[in-house]
Design a protein around this motif. Structure first.
Motif, PDB file in Angstrom:
ATOM      1  N   LYS B 360       0.805  -1.232   0.000  1.00 58.87           N
ATOM      2  CA  LYS B 360       0.000   0.000   0.000  1.00 58.87           C
ATOM      3  C   LYS B 360       0.836   1.279   0.000  1.00 58.87           C
ATOM      4  O   LYS B 360       0.295   2.370  -0.154  1.00 58.87           O
ATOM      5  N   ASN B 361       2.150   1.143   0.195  1.00 59.51           N
ATOM      6  CA  ASN B 361       3.001   2.338   0.249  1.00 59.51           C
ATOM      7  C   ASN B 361       3.705   2.632  -1.076  1.00 59.51           C
ATOM      8  O   ASN B 361       4.719   3.314  -1.104  1.00 59.51           O
ATOM      9  N   THR B 362       3.142   2.121  -2.188  1.00 59.55           N
ATOM     10  CA  THR B 362       3.804   2.299  -3.487  1.00 59.55           C
ATOM     11  C   THR B 362       2.977   3.180  -4.421  1.00 59.55           C
ATOM     12  O   THR B 362       1.768   3.348  -4.232  1.00 59.55           O
ATOM     13  N   MET B 363       3.623   3.731  -5.430  1.00 62.76           N
ATOM     14  CA  MET B 363       2.896   4.514  -6.436  1.00 62.76           C
ATOM     15  C   MET B 363       3.640   4.538  -7.767  1.00 62.76           C
ATOM     16  O   MET B 363       4.860   4.378  -7.816  1.00 62.76           O
ATOM     17  N   ARG B 364       2.851   4.736  -8.843  1.00 61.41           N
ATOM     18  CA  ARG B 364       3.435   4.794 -10.189  1.00 61.41           C
ATOM     19  C   ARG B 364       3.416   6.232 -10.697  1.00 61.41           C
ATOM     20  O   ARG B 364       2.386   6.904 -10.611  1.00 61.41           O
ATOM     21  N   LEU B 365       4.548   6.667 -11.245  1.00 68.37           N
ATOM     22  CA  LEU B 365       4.630   8.001 -11.864  1.00 68.37           C
ATOM     23  C   LEU B 365       4.983   7.847 -13.337  1.00 68.37           C
ATOM     24  O   LEU B 365       5.937   7.160 -13.682  1.00 68.37           O
ATOM     25  N   ASN B 366       4.205   8.506 -14.179  1.00 63.51           N
ATOM     26  CA  ASN B 366       4.507   8.529 -15.619  1.00 63.51           C
ATOM     27  C   ASN B 366       5.276   9.798 -15.943  1.00 63.51           C
ATOM     28  O   ASN B 366       4.875  10.884 -15.526  1.00 63.51           O
ATOM     29  N   PHE B 367       6.386   9.654 -16.659  1.00 59.12           N
ATOM     30  CA  PHE B 367       7.154  10.864 -17.003  1.00 59.12           C
ATOM     31  C   PHE B 367       7.087  11.245 -18.469  1.00 59.12           C
ATOM     32  O   PHE B 367       7.540  12.317 -18.857  1.00 59.12           O
ATOM     33  N   SER B 368       6.497  10.392 -19.322  1.00 54.61           N
ATOM     34  CA  SER B 368       6.574  10.656 -20.771  1.00 54.61           C
ATOM     35  C   SER B 368       5.655  11.777 -21.245  1.00 54.61           C
ATOM     36  O   SER B 368       5.883  12.366 -22.279  1.00 54.61           O
ATOM     37  N   ASN B 369       4.599  12.042 -20.486  1.00 53.33           N
ATOM     38  CA  ASN B 369       3.579  12.953 -21.001  1.00 53.33           C
ATOM     39  C   ASN B 369       3.522  14.296 -20.268  1.00 53.33           C
ATOM     40  O   ASN B 369       2.486  14.952 -20.236  1.00 53.33           O
ATOM     41  N   SER B 370       4.635  14.711 -19.630  1.00 55.35           N
ATOM     42  CA  SER B 370       4.690  16.033 -18.983  1.00 55.35           C
ATOM     43  C   SER B 370       5.986  16.721 -19.401  1.00 55.35           C
ATOM     44  O   SER B 370       7.005  16.064 -19.607  1.00 55.35           O
ATOM     45  N   SER B 371       5.934  18.042 -19.489  1.00 55.79           N
ATOM     46  CA  SER B 371       7.156  18.801 -19.822  1.00 55.79           C
ATOM     47  C   SER B 371       8.092  18.788 -18.616  1.00 55.79           C
ATOM     48  O   SER B 371       7.661  18.519 -17.496  1.00 55.79           O
TER      49      SER B 371
END
Lengths: 392, 392
Positions: B360-371
């Motif tokens: 429960k202490n994890t998360m996904r971050l996407n970096f391809s679609n932000s400047s």
């Protein structure tokens, strides 16, 4: 490695029609086996213009991922066409799919557990048998009369068996060309309303009526039912653009199944098709398809009467792309197929369109994808083959 | 009407990611929740030219029905790219699909009977849980280490359980960004070769490596395995064009399942993509995507180190589109999500990527679609939210 495939895969034969198409690719062969629209009817240039427009105006979005439901404006356009027919269909009732073939798969996914009862018409659309077949249902069948399903038998099956779905191609059916009359549509709707069985109405040819008056889908009398539509016969089949119309509760499940199966349909093509529909008069385009197909259908009926021996019966469809031929009792269209190949003419033997006890003396002829000259010559050859079969 | 849906439909939740995307559509929101390629990378003009060319040169065929396997020249092109990597892949080994999502569905259809064992990575790609989930398998999971799956546990499960498939995203995995090392690939291939379990290798990001050396798929060590590919990350996701590479015996079943599910993939788009690949240097195009994503990934790693409190761990992917963050033990990323929304920044809580006992202490971050500017500002906001959570 030893691969262990699923139970369901062992039950599904490859499509005989597709196998036939491979052997009929010869230049000398006149083939009535396929189910292809006439490529003359494809709006090539208009599609080119539409593509250029959406890409130059909105390329970044057009090529990006999109929503599972489909492009909202395209769904609105489809809903409005139903509204014009007096039907209460809203944009939320529509899900864009990969042709109506995917509609079959999604409906099977959502409704069919193994051994669930399904009523099919007799004969019925081959690819529907395949799509539903993967869910391992128990098939029942209701004979088709000249004006649609035999409702006495339909009622009997619904009373006696536990049936989940009744699948119908209500207009210009593939393979027979038969269309439900308005009174038969009302009768079917009445019967279905009394049972917990869902009507699944597949309507790829409904707009290609070249004789008689337009009749709205059975769904217009039975709002709880499910209806399929497609751009395959009025714009382009290669684009694989169809849709499902379904009540909200069902739509929710269909969207979940669609999401799991391919996220969403090709968004680029959805935008192209919508732009095409905006910039062109699709009704006028459909009118030209009707004229083309009517001349081909008329030629086929005419040539059948001219070249086929007495005792051969055929349907005289008022629309669509197919005509159904019944040879005299006791003859085999599969045997005829061998002789026909020798005469360089092809068709699909009827037995492939039955879920059980096939009528072996039947066959399907496609008229949309041959010129009137080819039809005249092809019916002559097929007439010869039938006479040779009679003399055997 | 009371609709009676299938057992399988009651087991599948709608995608939490897609639900999140709906709430993060706000202009002030900086979202790392989606999994979208950067639209800057779409070859809009080149696609426009390719479309125009295929329609004007061969419009009648381009818009017509086609074969289930897919456009032969496109399949040849794909096979040749594998051959360049030293793999023995022939045109017959390739089936064109609607993105790799459909690969998952077709493989499930062909291999998964109810309660069949499937090993997934821990965590794993959410939409794979959904696609396989429709076939009601029993999920097992193998933890991901820094260099790929924990092979000790993989072997243990394969020994103790009856397993049909092991599903892996071997390069720059969604959600973690983790890549199997070359030695881990060999080890996995060795282990799999000793069991009657099929390796299903999903490789949507493999070509987007912006650091380190290219490593061929595990399939290069295990010819019996199944491999997925897609044009979604190197050309356009909206076109929904993917493929399966599979041995002949499996291919035969996959084609049957594909035929039943939607006849064939959009032929118009297959022709457009092939023409694009002919007229342009796709490797050069991929090079520009890599440069873009590397700058975004570098910014994200840099800003995380700058703004996140001590004790927060993260992966440092060498390619792909995602980065995985682990908060200190006992913290909940779902609680963090609420605070992050207040700070106008979004991500996907990690628990959605597990088949059982989520971390429960994890998360996904996407970096391809932000400047890079959005990444800097977004990580600052997210850092604030984490500090607020710590102080709660």
């Amino acid at each position: 490695m030893n691969y262990h495939f699923t139970r369901r895969m062992n039950k599904i034969p490859r499509s005989f029609v597709r196998e036939i198409l491979k052997v009929t690719d010869d230049d000398d062969m006149i083939s009535f086996a396929g189910g292809l629209p006439n490529p003359q009817s494809f709006p090539v240039e208009a599609i080119n213009n539409a593509t250029s427009k959406v890409l130059s105006e909105d390329g970044d979005k057009v090529l990006q991922y999109s929503t599972t439901e489909g492009y909202r404006k395209l769904r609105e356009f489809i809903a409005q066409r139903y509204q014009r027919q007096g039907m209460e269909v809203e944009v939320e009732d529509i899900l864009i799919t990969n042709g109506s073939q995917q509609c079959l798969d999604l409906v099977g996914n959502v409704f069919l557990d193994r051994d669930d009862g399904v009523i099919m018409e007799r004969p019925t659309y081959l690819a529907a048998i395949q799509a539903f077949g993967l869910y391992e249902p128990e098939f029942h069948s209701v004979p088709l009369l000249e004006d649609g399903a035999d409702t006495t038998i339909l009622e009997k099956i619904l009373e006696e068996e536990n049936i989940k779905l009744f699948y119908t191609v209500s207009s210009f059916q593939n393979p027979t060309g038969i269309t439900y009359s308005e009174s038969k549509r009302q009768k079917v709707a009445e019967i279905m309303a009394e049972h917990e069985t869902i009507l699944v109405e597949d309507n790829p040819y409904g707009e290609i009526r070249f004789m008689g008056d337009d009749i709205p889908p059975i769904k217009s009398h039975l709002p709880d039912s499910i209806l399929f539509g497609t751009f395959s016969k009025i714009v382009s089949p290669g684009m694989r653009m169809g849709w499902i119309v379904a009540p909200p509760e069902v739509m929710d499940k269909l969207i979940t199944a669609k999401q799991a199966s391919d996220l969403h349909s090709n968004y680029f093509t959805q935008r192209v098709v919508y732009q095409y529909l905006q910039d062109n008069n699709v009704d006028k385009h459909i009118q030209s398809i009707k004229q083309l197909y009517k001349s081909q259908r008329d030629q086929m009926v005419h040539s059948i009467r001219k070249y086929f021996p007495e005792g051969v019966k055929h349907t005289s469809p008022q629309g669509g792309m197919f005509l159904w031929v019944t040879l005299p009792e006791g003859t085999s269209s599969m045997e005829l197929f061998e002789l026909a190949m020798e005469e360089n003419v092809a068709f699909v033997p009827g037995e492939t369109f039955y879920t059980e006890n096939p009528e072996k003396n039947t066959m399907r002829l496609n008229f949309s994808n041959s010129s009137v000259e080819e039809i005249e010559e092809g019916m002559k050859r097929l007439g010869n083959a039938i006479k040779r079969l009679d003399n055997k």
